[in-house]
Design a protein around this motif. Sequence first.
Motif, PDB file in Angstrom:
ATOM      1  N   UNK A 148       0.879  -1.211  -0.014  1.00  9.55           N
ATOM      2  CA  UNK A 148       0.043   0.182   0.135  1.00  9.55           C
ATOM      3  C   UNK A 148       0.829   1.339  -0.198  1.00  9.55           C
ATOM      4  N   UNK A 149       2.096   1.272   0.706  1.00 11.84           N
ATOM      5  CA  UNK A 149       3.074   2.452   0.670  1.00 11.84           C
ATOM      6  C   UNK A 149       3.466   2.603  -0.895  1.00 11.84           C
ATOM      7  N   UNK A 150       3.822   1.504  -1.497  1.00  7.69           N
ATOM      8  CA  UNK A 150       4.060   1.605  -2.834  1.00  7.69           C
ATOM      9  C   UNK A 150       2.989   2.245  -3.863  1.00  7.69           C
ATOM     10  N   UNK A 151       1.917   1.642  -3.396  1.00  6.51           N
ATOM     11  CA  UNK A 151       0.814   1.993  -4.422  1.00  6.51           C
ATOM     12  C   UNK A 151       0.344   3.478  -4.169  1.00  6.51           C
ATOM     13  N   UNK A 152       0.446   4.010  -2.939  1.00  6.63           N
ATOM     14  CA  UNK A 152       0.160   5.288  -2.780  1.00  6.63           C
ATOM     15  C   UNK A 152       1.078   6.305  -3.289  1.00  6.63           C
ATOM     16  N   UNK A 153       2.412   6.065  -3.159  1.00  8.88           N
ATOM     17  CA  UNK A 153       3.429   6.712  -3.754  1.00  8.88           C
ATOM     18  C   UNK A 153       3.174   6.845  -5.297  1.00  8.88           C
ATOM     19  N   UNK A 154       3.072   5.815  -5.696  1.00  8.69           N
ATOM     20  CA  UNK A 154       2.354   5.829  -7.424  1.00  8.69           C
ATOM     21  C   UNK A 154       1.423   6.744  -7.626  1.00  8.69           C
ATOM     22  N   UNK A 155       0.086   6.323  -7.047  1.00  8.17           N
ATOM     23  CA  UNK A 155      -0.989   7.057  -7.283  1.00  8.17           C
ATOM     24  C   UNK A 155      -0.785   8.764  -6.987  1.00  8.17           C
ATOM     25  N   UNK A 156      -0.256   8.804  -5.828  1.00  8.15           N
ATOM     26  CA  UNK A 156      -0.305  10.314  -5.797  1.00  8.15           C
ATOM     27  C   UNK A 156       0.528  10.975  -6.809  1.00  8.15           C
ATOM     28  N   UNK A 157       1.410  10.521  -7.281  1.00  3.07           N
ATOM     29  CA  UNK A 157       2.283  11.076  -8.322  1.00  3.07           C
ATOM     30  C   UNK A 157       1.539  10.990  -9.645  1.00  3.07           C
ATOM     31  N   UNK A 158       0.917   9.911  -9.933  1.00  2.00           N
ATOM     32  CA  UNK A 158       0.109   9.661 -11.238  1.00  2.00           C
ATOM     33  C   UNK A 158      -1.003  10.869 -11.245  1.00  2.00           C
ATOM     34  N   UNK A 159      -1.559  11.062 -10.384  1.00  2.82           N
ATOM     35  CA  UNK A 159      -2.863  11.940 -10.344  1.00  2.82           C
ATOM     36  C   UNK A 159      -2.244  13.273 -10.303  1.00  2.82           C
ATOM     37  N   UNK A 160      -1.076  13.687  -9.684  1.00  4.01           N
ATOM     38  CA  UNK A 160      -0.767  14.730  -9.572  1.00  4.01           C
ATOM     39  C   UNK A 160      -0.042  15.471 -10.867  1.00  4.01           C
ATOM     40  N   UNK A 161       0.572  14.559 -11.694  1.00 11.01           N
ATOM     41  CA  UNK A 161       1.301  14.806 -12.981  1.00 11.01           C
ATOM     42  C   UNK A 161       0.488  14.627 -14.006  1.00 11.01           C
ATOM     43  N   UNK A 162      -0.741  13.733 -14.076  1.00  7.34           N
ATOM     44  CA  UNK A 162      -1.332  13.470 -15.279  1.00  7.34           C
ATOM     45  C   UNK A 162      -2.812  14.150 -15.494  1.00  7.34           C
ATOM     46  N   UNK A 163      -3.457  13.616 -16.475  1.00  7.83           N
ATOM     47  CA  UNK A 163      -4.927  13.921 -16.731  1.00  7.83           C
ATOM     48  C   UNK A 163      -5.686  12.843 -16.972  1.00  7.83           C
ATOM     49  N   UNK A 164      -6.873  12.970 -16.994  1.00 10.37           N
ATOM     50  CA  UNK A 164      -7.785  11.696 -17.297  1.00 10.37           C
ATOM     51  C   UNK A 164      -7.592  10.972 -18.277  1.00 10.37           C
ATOM     52  N   UNK A 165      -7.107  11.640 -19.439  1.00  5.17           N
ATOM     53  CA  UNK A 165      -6.474  11.187 -20.763  1.00  5.17           C
ATOM     54  C   UNK A 165      -5.284  10.481 -21.084  1.00  5.17           C
ATOM     55  N   UNK A 166      -4.914  10.139 -19.424  1.00  4.57           N
ATOM     56  CA  UNK A 166      -3.365   9.458 -19.588  1.00  4.57           C
ATOM     57  C   UNK A 166      -3.561   8.223 -20.283  1.00  4.57           C
ATOM     58  N   UNK A 167      -2.452   7.607 -20.939  1.00  5.39           N
ATOM     59  CA  UNK A 167      -2.375   6.652 -21.810  1.00  5.39           C
ATOM     60  C   UNK A 167      -2.326   5.168 -20.657  1.00  5.39           C
ATOM     61  N   UNK A 168      -3.175   4.228 -20.986  1.00  7.34           N
ATOM     62  CA  UNK A 168      -2.898   2.995 -20.270  1.00  7.34           C
ATOM     63  C   UNK A 168      -1.449   2.263 -20.240  1.00  7.34           C
ATOM     64  N   UNK A 169      -1.194   1.803 -19.041  1.00  7.79           N
ATOM     65  CA  UNK A 169       0.026   1.497 -19.000  1.00  7.79           C
ATOM     66  C   UNK A 169       0.411   0.440 -18.073  1.00  7.79           C
ATOM     67  N   UNK A 170       1.348  -0.380 -18.084  1.00  8.04           N
ATOM     68  CA  UNK A 170       1.894  -1.460 -17.148  1.00  8.04           C
ATOM     69  C   UNK A 170       3.122  -0.744 -16.838  1.00  8.04           C
ATOM     70  N   UNK A 171       3.113  -0.746 -15.288  1.00  8.39           N
ATOM     71  CA  UNK A 171       4.602  -0.212 -14.946  1.00  8.39           C
ATOM     72  C   UNK A 171       5.080  -1.390 -14.044  1.00  8.39           C
ATOM     73  N   UNK A 172       6.249  -1.987 -14.484  1.00  3.37           N
ATOM     74  CA  UNK A 172       6.675  -3.279 -13.858  1.00  3.37           C
ATOM     75  C   UNK A 172       8.126  -2.905 -13.220  1.00  3.37           C
ATOM     76  N   UNK A 173       8.170  -3.105 -11.923  1.00  7.53           N
ATOM     77  CA  UNK A 173       9.241  -2.767 -11.167  1.00  7.53           C
ATOM     78  C   UNK A 173      10.001  -4.248 -10.736  1.00  7.53           C
ATOM     79  N   UNK A 174      11.433  -4.162 -11.037  1.00  8.67           N
ATOM     80  CA  UNK A 174      12.205  -5.014 -10.556  1.00  8.67           C
ATOM     81  C   UNK A 174      13.416  -4.377  -9.644  1.00  8.67           C
TER      82      UNK A 174
END
Length: 476
Positions: A148-174
Amino acid sequence: MNGTPRLNGVNGHPKDNRSHSPNMSRKSSSPMAPAFMVSAPGKVIVFGEHAVVHGKAAMAASISLRSYLLVTTLSKSQRTIQLVFPDVGLDHTWNIDDLPWHVFTKLAQRPRYYDMVTSLDPELVQAMQPHIDAVSTHLTGDTRRIHQNAASSFLYLFLSLNTPTAPACIYTLRSTLPIGAGLGSSASICVCISAALLKQIHVLSGPHHDQPEEEVEQQLERINRWAFVGELCIHGNPSGVDNTVSTRGRAVLFKREDYSKPPNAEPLKNFPELPLLLINTKQPRSTAVEVAKVASLKKKYPGVTRATLDGIDQVTMSAYTLITSENFDPSSEQNIEYLGDLFRINHGLLVSLGVSHPKLEHIREIVDYADIGWTKLTGAGGGGCAITLLKRNVDEAALRDLQEKIEAAGFEEHKTTLGGSGVGILYPAVLHNGTNEEGGEEIDQQKFLNAKGPEDIDALVGVGLLERRPEWKFWQ
């Protein structure tokens, strides 16, 4: 989608003429963006642990253990974003249209991509909460908290930097970084997320070899600022040091005399890249407990404890003076020995403050007996990791013998380097990797997921420990 989308483009981004109606179809003629990858290093405290809590200087440097984020754009008909973090078992998908974009119609001051954000917006945090609560509902305890920490960090930045027309994506982290070992793994992830999202909204150019220095500095600062916002989501009151080292690489000297403000951090651009052994005791530790030990000792024996902290500060500044001097030669055996002596002195002073651990001392004894370098604890102590600065021209057989002893004692050894590159990008995600594939080998999600562990990840996409791949580019 709930509510009304924001009206000013991507936080007022120039040159972004996309429609902001979530129901308006995107141009079918625009090609899908190529998959790309970003990477950022972890960090160690080299000098100054605990003294930094009491207003003294400390030095932190990047290590070649890193996080890697692969961004795969989906077809225009898709409306989801997915996080796939297999090393911690996180796999979660959100529908873009269901996210709380409506929050931004209510905020008088919306953050722009170039703003300095030093606190989280409580309205956005609250609006996100149902979307974070839905992450990893089948889990409990620390594992779910990490997800949930990782998801929260990602989602806050995604919403802050994007718009509702953002492209669909997969973000894969290793990652090749151990989690929870005081090595800045969360900051490394936040830097990757920040750089990837800023790249997607077209506010990062390059990097390229003839990029003007002021442009490099501006872009690094933008990545660093948003990585700090990601750290705010995870830690509440981060120092900002971990994300700064992860963004910029090399090393920084930092001091924090006023805890209501970020620390003063001076990048050390001439910090040398040095061979390092990182040894994880795998002993859980609490930073708060170790910090409290020193505070208690200072209250009980103020004069002696202050003298010890002053001694640690002198060690840090001695290293700083050497590294920033005009005559500093990182290949000099004399200079390496000087830094090694400072490792040993710094560790001894930390031991006297009571923040070592029998497992850390066991590691130091094994390395001292092998006579291949100088060892100190790194971070809060009480467990966690030790670092060993290697002497020049150490015999490979001696290193193999040491590794066997370390592993037989139940510890985990990582060969790494100290002071390497910061955030980098592989755009598109194609490497030559010695293959005969025309145009190089495309690193797709399946290849990335099939890498079994740190060595396989390094062999497939690694930035620098095994080889210097020219396809990776760095802002530096």
